[in-house]
Design an enzyme around this catalytic site. Structure first.
Site, PDB file in Angstrom:
ATOM      1  N   LYS A 187      93.794  14.104 -56.630  1.00  0.00           N
ATOM      2  CA  LYS A 187      94.500  13.369 -57.672  1.00  0.00           C
ATOM      3  C   LYS A 187      94.468  14.177 -58.985  1.00  0.00           C
ATOM      4  CE  LYS A 187      96.014  10.092 -55.042  1.00  0.00           C
ATOM      5  NZ  LYS A 187      95.222   9.292 -54.233  1.00  0.00           N
TER       6      LYS A 187
HETATM    7  C1  LIG Z   1      95.087   8.036 -53.289  1.00  0.00           C
HETATM    8  C2  LIG Z   1      95.786   6.722 -53.283  1.00  0.00           C
HETATM    9  C3  LIG Z   1      95.117   5.504 -53.164  1.00  0.00           C
HETATM   10  C4  LIG Z   1      93.669   5.414 -52.809  1.00  0.00           C
HETATM   11  O1  LIG Z   1      92.845   6.095 -53.650  1.00  0.00           O
HETATM   12  P1  LIG Z   1      91.295   6.257 -53.231  1.00  0.00           P
HETATM   13  O2  LIG Z   1      90.642   6.623 -54.522  1.00  0.00           O
HETATM   14  O3  LIG Z   1      91.263   7.367 -52.218  1.00  0.00           O
HETATM   15  O4  LIG Z   1      90.836   4.970 -52.680  1.00  0.00           O
HETATM   16  C5  LIG Z   1      95.819   4.340 -53.286  1.00  0.00           C
HETATM   17  N1  LIG Z   1      97.136   4.342 -53.497  1.00  0.00           N
HETATM   18  C6  LIG Z   1      97.842   5.483 -53.591  1.00  0.00           C
HETATM   19  C7  LIG Z   1      99.304   5.412 -53.847  1.00  0.00           C
HETATM   20  C8  LIG Z   1      97.193   6.711 -53.461  1.00  0.00           C
HETATM   21  O5  LIG Z   1      97.891   7.847 -53.504  1.00  0.00           O
END
Ligand SMILES: *Cc1c(COP(=O)(O)O)cnc(C)c1O
Length: 392
Positions: A187
Site C-alpha cells: 500500500k
Molecule cells: C488491501 C485492501 C484491503 C485490506 O487491507 P489489509 O490491511 O490487508 O487488511 C481492503 N480493501 C482493499 C480495497 C484493499 O486493497
C-alpha cells in the site's frame, strides 16, 4: 530490444529511519501497543486534519470489521458494496451475519457507480461501503446525497486512498461514518501489516477502541503505567484482537513522515506513463476531477477495441521481458463463494466484466526510476506493435 532489465511490480520504500525506529522499539522493552502506536495515531489524525480520531489496528480488514460493528450492522441488514474490489471489503459484512449487495462499477473510474444505487436499495439496506479504487476518489457528493435521502450509513474502504482528496478535503475527513486505511506491504505507506480507522464520530471511535482489544475498557499500556491496581480491568463486550504492535507502529510513524514525498513520486511516475502510452490502443487511468487528488496507489491500463493482443498475451509478453504486472482484481461475482452464495451472474456486472477482461496493473512504486517507466512503456508499445514512444 537488447536492454534486459528487471522491473518488479512493487517494492516498499523502507529507509534507515524506519529501521532505526523499529530497533529502538526492540531495545526499549515495549513491543506491543504503546507509545509508538499512539504517536502514529496522533500524527495520522493531524495528517488527515478536520479534527478526526485515528485508531490503529492490525489490518484494514480488521478496521472495516470494527467500523461496521460500531455502526450496528448485524444479521438481516444489507450493505451495498462494490463488486470490483478486494474480497476484504465484502467479507467483513459476512463476519457480522449481514448481506452484501453488489454494485457494478462505473467504467471510466473503476469506482462504484452512484447511478447503480437506486436499483439495489431495499427496506433492509443499512449502509453503503465505497472503495476509492486505485486511489481515485469516489463521487462522494452523489453518494452522500443518496445516503442522506435514504438514511444510510457510509463507510469508506480507503485502503488505496492515502493521501487523496475529495472536494479539497482529505479522504478520512469527509462526512462519512468512518474511513479505513491499509498499511499492507504494497500500500502507499506500510507497517508490514496494519490499518487505521479514522472517524469524526466519538461514539464510533469509543466502540472501535474497546472492540479492537477484547472488549476491555483500557489497554495494557494504560494498565501497566498507572498504579498498583494496573492488573484490574473490566470486559464490556466479547471483542476482538485487532490492536497494532509498537513494532508496526514504529514503521508507520516514519512512513507517514514520507507520505507526501512518496505520493509526489508516484504522481510523477504516473504522469510519465500517461505521456509514453498516450498513443497506444489503451484506456489510460481516469484522472482526479477538480478539487480531487488521486493517491496513485495503482496505475491500471485497459486494452481497447483497437488492441491486437489480449490481456493475458500482453501480461505474458511483459513477464518474458521480466516486467511484473498484476490484475486488480478478479471481480467478486467471479469468485466461487460470492458467486454461489448470492447467485451472481456475469451479465449483471457489464462494466466490471469489460474492465476485468482488459486490465493490467503496471509496476508503480516510489523507488522506481524514470527510465524504468520508459522501459515498461516501450515494451508495451513493442508488444502492441507500435514504434517506441516519443522522446520526453
Ligand atoms: C488491501 C485492501 C484491503 C485490506 O487491507 P489489509 O490491511 O490487508 O487488511 C481492503 N480493501 C482493499 C480495497 C484493499 O486493497
Amino acid at each position: 530490444m537488447t536492454e534486459r532489465r528487471e522491473v518488479p511490480f512493487f517494492r516498499p520504500a523502507i529507509g534507515d529511519e524506519e529501521i532505526a525506529e523499529v530497533v529502538d522499539s526492540l531495545r526499549n522493552g515495549w513491543i506491543t501497543t504503546g507509545q509508538k502506536t499512539r504517536q502514529f495515531e496522533s500524527d495520522f489524525a493531524d495528517f488527515i486534519g478536520g479534527g478526526v480520531e485515528a485508531l490503529a489496528v492490525n489490518s484494514a480488514t480488521a478496521g472495516l470489521h470494527l467500523a461496521l460493528e460500531a455502526i450496528g450492522i448485524g444479521p438481516g441488514d444489507e450493505v451495498i458494496v462494490p463488486d470490483y474490489t478486494f474480497t476484504a471489503s465484502a467479507e467483513v459484512i459476512r463476519y457480522l451475519g449481514a448481506k452484501p449487495v453488489f454494485a457494478d462499477m462505473e467504467f471510466a473510474t473503476l469506482n462504484i457507480d452512484p447511478a447503480s444505487l437506486p436499483a439495489l436499495i431495499t427496506p433492509n439496506t443499512k449502509a453503503i461501503m465505497v472503495v476509492h479504487f486505485a486511489g481515485l476518489p469516489v463521487r462522494m457528493t452523489e453518494i452522500m446525497a443518496f445516503a442522506r435521502k435514504h438514511n444510510l450509513r457510509v463507510i469508506e474502504d480507503a485502503a488505496h486512498a492515502l493521501p487523496a482528496k475529495h472536494d479539497n478535503r482529505m479522504i478520512g475527513a469527509l462526512d462519512t461514518d468512518a474511513s479505513i486505511f491499509s498499511f499492507y506491504a504494497n500500500k502507499t505507506i506500510t507497517t508490514g501489516e496494519g490499518g487505521m480507522i479514522v472517524t469524526r464520530d466519538a461514539e464510533i471511535a469509543k466502540r472501535c477502541r474497546v472492540m479492537r482489544l477484547h472488549g476491555i475498557d483500557r489497554d495494557a499500556f494504560d494498565r501497566f503505567n498507572t498504579n498498583s491496581r494496573g492488573w484490574e480491568y473490566d470486559v464490556v463486550a466479547p471483542g476482538y484482537k485487532y490492536n497494532m504492535s509498537d513494532i508496526a507502529g514504529s514503521i508507520g510513524l516514519q512512513q507517514l513522515k514520507k507520505a507526501d514525498a512518496l505520493h509526489a513520486r508516484r504522481t510523477h511516475l504516473a504522469s510519465l506513463y500517461d505521456q509514453y502510452l498516450a498513443q497506444a490502443p489503451l484506456v489510460l487511468p481516469a484522472h482526479a476531477a477538480e478539487g480531487q487528488v488521486h493517491s496513485w496507489h495503482l496505475y491500471i491500463i485497459r486494452l481497447n477495441e483497437q488492441a491486437l493482443l489480449g490481456r493475458d498475451e500482453l501480461m505474458a509478453g511483459l513477464d518474458e521481458r521480466r516486467i511484473k504486472c498484476s490484475v486488480h482484481y478478479t471481480p467478486l461475482h467471479r469468485l466461487s463463494y460470492w458467486r454461489d452464495t448470492y447467485n451472481l451472474r456475469n451479465e449483471d456486472f457489464p462494466n466490471a466484466e469489460k474492465s476485468f477482461a482488459n486490465c493490467v496493473s503496471l509496476p508503480l512504486f516510489p523507488t522506481m526510476q524514470d527510465d524504468d517507466v520508459r522501459y515498461v512503456a516501450d515494451q508495451i508499445l513493442n508488444l502492441l506493435s507500435i514504434n517506441s514512444s516519443p522522446s520526453a
